[in-house]
Every structure is written in C-alpha cells, then in structure tokens.
Design an enzyme around this catalytic site. Structure first.
Site, short mmCIF file in Angstrom:
data_model
loop_
_atom_site.label_atom_id
_atom_site.label_comp_id
_atom_site.label_asym_id
_atom_site.label_seq_id
_atom_site.Cartn_x
_atom_site.Cartn_y
_atom_site.Cartn_z
N TRP A 106 0.81 -1.22 0.00
CA TRP A 106 0.00 0.00 0.00
C TRP A 106 0.84 1.26 0.00
O TRP A 106 0.49 2.24 -0.65
CB TRP A 106 -1.02 -0.02 1.15
CG TRP A 106 -2.07 -1.05 0.88
CD1 TRP A 106 -2.25 -2.23 1.54
CD2 TRP A 106 -3.03 -1.04 -0.17
NE1 TRP A 106 -3.28 -2.95 0.97
CE2 TRP A 106 -3.77 -2.25 -0.08
CE3 TRP A 106 -3.35 -0.14 -1.19
CZ2 TRP A 106 -4.82 -2.56 -0.96
CZ3 TRP A 106 -4.40 -0.45 -2.07
CH2 TRP A 106 -5.11 -1.64 -1.95
N ASP A 173 -1.31 6.49 6.17
CA ASP A 173 -2.46 5.72 5.72
C ASP A 173 -2.82 4.78 6.88
O ASP A 173 -2.05 3.89 7.23
CB ASP A 173 -2.06 4.92 4.46
CG ASP A 173 -3.17 4.00 3.97
OD1 ASP A 173 -4.21 3.89 4.64
OD2 ASP A 173 -2.97 3.38 2.90
N LYS A 197 -12.95 -1.41 6.64
CA LYS A 197 -12.28 -2.42 7.47
C LYS A 197 -12.77 -2.31 8.92
O LYS A 197 -13.29 -3.25 9.47
CB LYS A 197 -10.77 -2.27 7.38
CG LYS A 197 -10.29 -2.63 5.97
CD LYS A 197 -9.12 -1.82 5.56
CE LYS A 197 -8.87 -1.81 4.08
NZ LYS A 197 -8.68 -3.09 3.43
#
Ligand SMILES: Cc1ncc(COP(=O)(O)O)c(C=O)c1O
Length: 367
Positions: A106, A173, A197
């Site tokens: 990511w 992030d 999530k």
C-alpha cells in the site's frame, strides 16, 4: 460469548464484518429514518436529516478520536486509493518531495500514484519488518514523511508513531487500523482511512488534516479536481457534490457502537489485542503453522500465516467453511498462505473458533 446466529465469521481484509447491532439498527430504520418516513438513503444531502446526522458524525468522530480543534475532518467519496492523488495535489507543489517509508504494497502504491504529481523518495524498503527511523534515507528539505501504519497484505504494523526530526510532517495511511486503538492525532499533518475495514462500508474515506496545511486551496489547483479540494470540502461540510450519505449514516452507527457498546478506543484496543494474542500464541506454539511478519511488527488487525505442511491451503479453507469461518485465503501473491483479518467487528468467539479449527485440522490430517 454467544455464537453469531445465522451469520458467518468473515475474515475478509475488507469489506469486512460490521457489528451485528449496527446492521440491526440499519434494518430497523430502513423504511423510516428517525420518523422521517424515508430511508436515510432517500434523504437529500441538502435536507435537515442529513445536516443533523452530519453534525452528529463530525462531533462523534472528534470525540472518539480526540481530534484537536486545529484539524479538519472530511468524509470523502471514494476509496483510500483516491487519496494517493489528492494528498499531493492538495499539499504539494510539483517540485516538493515526499519521503516514503515503503513497508508493503500500500505504501508502494501510494508512491506510484503520488509520484505523478510531486517528487517521491523511497526512504526505505521492506516487507516483513519496519526499519529503524535512523536508517531511513530522508531527503534534505522534504516536508512530508509518508508511511502506511498497518500494511494490510503483509500484516506489518508500526508499534508506535515514528519519532522523526521536528521539521518533518507525518502523513499516514491508517486504512486498516484507524479506530482499532487510540491514536495521537497531533503527531500527524494528515492521516486517512477508508471505512470498509474498521468503521463502515466501502466507498467513503475519512481524511483528518491539520488546517494550516490546506489554507489557500489545493497546491496544484490547476490539476486537482475541484471535488477533491480539501479546503472546499471543509467549507462545504464534505458535501460539495452529493456525498456518500448512506455510508456516513452507517459510519455514525459504528462509531456509536464503539463509544457506547464497547466503551471507547481504549477498550476497543484491549479487545483487539486479546484477539490477536490468542491467534499469534497458537501459531507460535504449534509446529504446524507459522507467522509471516517479524514478531515486533506483527499487525493486530491482519494476521497472515502458513501451514508448515505443503498444499494444505485448499483443504484447510474447505475444512473451515462448515464451521462458518470464511475468507481466510491469503493475498493472491502470497501463494499457499492464509490471512485472518480480525478488525473491530470480529467477535473474540470468531478467533476462538478459528484456533479450534486449526487444532482439529492437525488432528484430522494426522500431521
Ligand atoms: C492500507 C490500505 N491502504 C489503501 C487501501 C485502498 O483502499 P480502497 O480500496 O478503499 O481504495 C487499502 C485497501 O485494502 C488498504 O488496506
């Protein structure tokens, strides 16, 4: 703890499980939101119902995360991936440098996209651990240091906010761990997380940004789509155009659940640690399973692991299904592996059942 009636334990990395209570409330209010005679899905984003809910959501988010007053809280349409572009477009000129600490897929993806709008320096590269700050190759004059607090695929999580030189500003992030434990927002210039999530459905991303970084509009106003300008979104209460209203409604219910049912983020963190400890303990104890990330950097949210006997992936996945344990297959490039994502809404009972299944599998396979 009670079994989840009618429902499976879904270990998906996202979209992931939502708390049962949230789904029940949403079902109850489906036809008429707070006596309005409309589903929240049908309420105008310029109407009284949305305005009241948005005010509640802003306040609740600030309260749960203890967000200082000098930060804006934006609910942006789209995924965390959209922010890979919006962050440099809003905060950087084309010649500005962001130092990226690449600890997995990511942060790598961020560097690829953000590199189209500003300069990127990869300050370090790793996949199953986090190198010490002293070893990062930081750029003289770079304003931001970017990292992914929890790499969802490799299951690597920063154990604490990295201690960086004072003139650097952190961007993080936190897509797969925001709201899983308390976080000191004041240590960041910007942090963000997609909802699917730990706190809602896919398609809405929470951006928390220090106000002084966004004054004067996006730095690359000529390139930045108007709809993604942080200062404008702040001014327009996240509703310059039609925002993902129903997502916001569900997010508000999840945060209410964290506050009122769980008892806040300290308690949430305790429960999450208990779940992760239970699974790691068994992986470490048994010779038939092994973890992937280095123990000091193991994620409490995403636990990738392997069976030490070859070709057991399909068999174990099939073994788990009738027990209501699903979506345990590892990421597609991590061949033969498993991944248990155990976000906020995964009950402790789900993890207990997974460990029971691992034990029974060993017995039945006669390892
Ligand atoms: C850490 C992290 N960042 C970014 C993303 C991308 O999020 P989205 O699919 O909402 O764009 C994900 C999605 O899995 C993620 O886990």
């Amino acid at each position: 703890m009670a079994e989840e009636k009618e429902r499976v334990y879904n270990f998906s990395a996202g979209p992931a499980m939502l708390p049962r209570e949230v789904l029940e409330t949403a079902a109850k209010e489906m036809l008429s939101f707070r006596g309005s005679g409309m589903s929240f899905m049908e309420c105008s984003h310029r109407g009284a119902e949305f305005k009241a809910l948005y005010a509640e959501l802003q306040e609740r988010t600030r309260r749960v995360l203890k967000i200082p007053d000098n930060y804006s809280v934006l609910f942006c349409a789209g995924g965390a991936t959209h922010q890979f572009a919006y962050i440099p477009l809003n905060l950087c000129g084309p010649e500005d440098v962001i130092d990226v600490v690449q600890t997995g897929n990511w942060s790598k993806k961020f560097a690829e996209e953000a590199g189209r709008y500003c300069k990127i320096n990869i300050a370090s590269k790793s996949s199953d651990f986090i190198p010490a700050v002293e070893t990062w190759k930081l750029t003289e004059g770079a304003k931001f240091i970017y990292f992914c607090d929890n790499e969802t695929i490799h299951g690597v999580e920063f154990p604490e906010v990295p201690k960086v030189p004072e003139d650097r500003i952190l961007i993080a992030d936190m897509s797969s761990n925001l709201f899983s434990r308390p976080v000191d927002i004041s240590k960041f210039g910007l942090l963000y997380a997609c909802a699917q999530k730990n706190f809602g459905p896919a398609g809405c991303t929470l951006v928390i940004v220090r106000n002084d970084l966004i004054v004067g509009g996006p730095k690359q106003a000529d390139k930045c789509p108007i709809v993604g300008g942080y200062e404008l979104l702040k001014k327009k209460d996240s509703a310059y155009n039609t925002p993902p209203t129903y997502n916001m409604y569900i997010i508000n219910l999840v945060l209410k659940w964290i506050e009122e049912t769980i008892g806040g983020l300290d308690k949430m963190a305790e429960i999450n640690a208990k779940k992760a400890d239970l699974l790691y303990k068994y992986i470490d104890e048994s010779e038939h399973w092994s973890g992937i990330a280095k123990p000091e950097f193991r994620s409490r949210m995403n636990i990738p692991f392997r069976c030490t006997h070859d070709d057991m992936q399909a068999k174990f996945l099939e073994y788990c299904k009738p027990r209501g344990l699903i979506t345990l297959k590892g990421y597609r490039t991590m061949v033969g592996s498993f991944r248990a994502s155990i976000y906020n809404a995964m009950p402790l009972r789900g993890v207990e059942k997974l460990v029971e299944a691992m034990k029974d599998f060993e017995r039945d396979m006669k390892f």
